[in-house]
Design an enzyme around this catalytic site. Structure first.
Site, mmCIF file in Angstrom:
data_model
loop_
_atom_site.group_PDB
_atom_site.id
_atom_site.type_symbol
_atom_site.label_atom_id
_atom_site.label_comp_id
_atom_site.label_asym_id
_atom_site.label_seq_id
_atom_site.Cartn_x
_atom_site.Cartn_y
_atom_site.Cartn_z
ATOM 1 N N LYS A 61 0.685 -1.110 0.022
ATOM 2 C CA LYS A 61 -0.028 0.018 -0.098
ATOM 3 C C LYS A 61 0.981 1.246 -0.002
ATOM 4 C CE LYS A 61 -3.615 -0.084 -0.432
ATOM 5 N NZ LYS A 61 -4.839 -0.563 -1.307
ATOM 6 N N SER A 278 -2.857 -12.734 3.298
ATOM 7 C CA SER A 278 -3.417 -12.360 2.064
ATOM 8 C C SER A 278 -2.485 -12.903 1.149
ATOM 9 C CB SER A 278 -3.663 -10.874 1.672
ATOM 10 O OG SER A 278 -2.455 -10.113 1.479
#
Ligand code: PMP
Length: 318
Positions: A61, A278
């Protein structure tokens, strides 16, 4: 070389000397890892993953957060004295908080109160303010809260809006996509990524398909609304991100929390990779694609490392 001589590691034989740099210039250019041991199950397929925890904020991110800030500074929507506000399950918040500290603007984050303690503490360590929202409303509750605050005080905030801001996917179009193409020498045949805001999947896939229209792009998501895959969304039950276009995906897989947990443990124990849940899900999805195609070069993204998830109990299961 004599049998028992071992190579010595010196700065010279690493091939480069690092000059002093700004923290934000360390974002991107992450290594591409070969998953040799878990991938040997399908010998005709090479499986690779981008090691996104190598970004200075510790996750993928950093890329969209930096691009959102730079585009907003350029367009004049993030001016001096304004506070950047957004909703985040954690990693984007960490990235905003780091970038805000480095560039000198305030950051306010809305997040569900049940986000892991580690994430809350990292964000606070960078000096950002956190507003907690109802855990039962998940990330959608946090989105609604930000919208209320921005409506009430438009002059105070720059709403970064990672779910709807094209600067999110454009970060991956400009960086992640070309990096993967270059690091595989253009040999990538399949790209696999999970859906949170969908920025990673949308931007990387758009770029890869432009570079070679034959590259297949496969998204994945959790298999139910109540899942343990932090950072990912079960799209049928979520507020649909404005940047998400399901038509870009050649296929879309559903991954269970249990499979992802088991694979996250295997990545640590069999590859020496302590990655987040994830990333475990990404490996499950990459292996599923590999089995189906039999031959090819599959690239996925390991969005963050395991250290923010160490208090979770799944590590202790056999
Ligand atoms: N994995 C993790 C750990 C994340 O924090 C995120 C971001 N929400 C994703 C995957 C999904 O990335 P994107 O938002 O680009 O879809």
């Amino acid at each position: 070389m004599p049998q028992n001589a071992r190579p010595t590691l010196t700065i010279e034989n690493q091939g480069f000397v690092r000059q002093p740099v700004d923290i934000l210039s360390l974002i991107g250019h992450t290594p591409l890892l070969r998953l040799g041991r878990l991938g040997r199950e399908v010998p005709g397929v090479e499986i690779y993953a981008k090691a996104e925890w190598e970004n200075p904020g510790g996750s993928v991110k950093d890329r969209p957060a930096l691009n959102i800030v730079l585009e907003a500074e350029c367009s004049g929507s993030l001016t001096r004295g304004k506070t950047l506000i957004d909703s985040t399950s954690g990693n984007t918040g960490i990235a905003y908080a780091m970038i805000g500290a480095a560039r000198g603007f305030r950051v306010t984050l809305c997040m569900p109160a049940n986000v892991s303690v580690e994430r809350k503490r990292i964000v606070s360590a960078y000096g950002a303010e956190i507003i907690y929202t109802d855990p039962l409303e998940g990330s959608d509750g946090a989105i609604r809260r930000v919208r209320e605050l921005v409506r009430a005080h438009p002059e105070r905030y720059f709403y970064a809006n990672q779910y709807d801001n094209p600067a999110n996917w454009r970060a991956h179009y400009e960086t992640t996509g070309p990096e993967i193409f270059e690091q595989t020498g253009g040999r990538v045949t399949h790209f696999v990524a999970g859906l949170g805001t969908s920025g990673t999947f949308m931007g990387t896939s758009r770029r890869l398909k432009e570079l070679n229209a034959a590259i297949r792009c496969i998204s994945f998501q959790p298999d139910s609304a109540f899942h343990g895959l932090e950072g990912l969304k079960y799209m049928p039950a979520a507020i649909k991100p404005g940047i998400y276009d399901p038509a870009l995906a050649d296929d879309n897989l559903e991954i269970s929390t249990e499979e992802a947990y088991a694979m996250t443990r295997r990545l640590a124990r069999e590859e020496g990779l302590l990655v987040g849940v994830s990333a475990g899900a990404a490996m499950v999805a990459a292996l599923r694609v590999a089995r189906e195609i039999g031959r090819g070069v599959v690239v996925t993204v390991f969005s963050d490392s395991g250290d923010k998830y160490l208090s979770e109990r799944f590590w202790d299961e056999k």
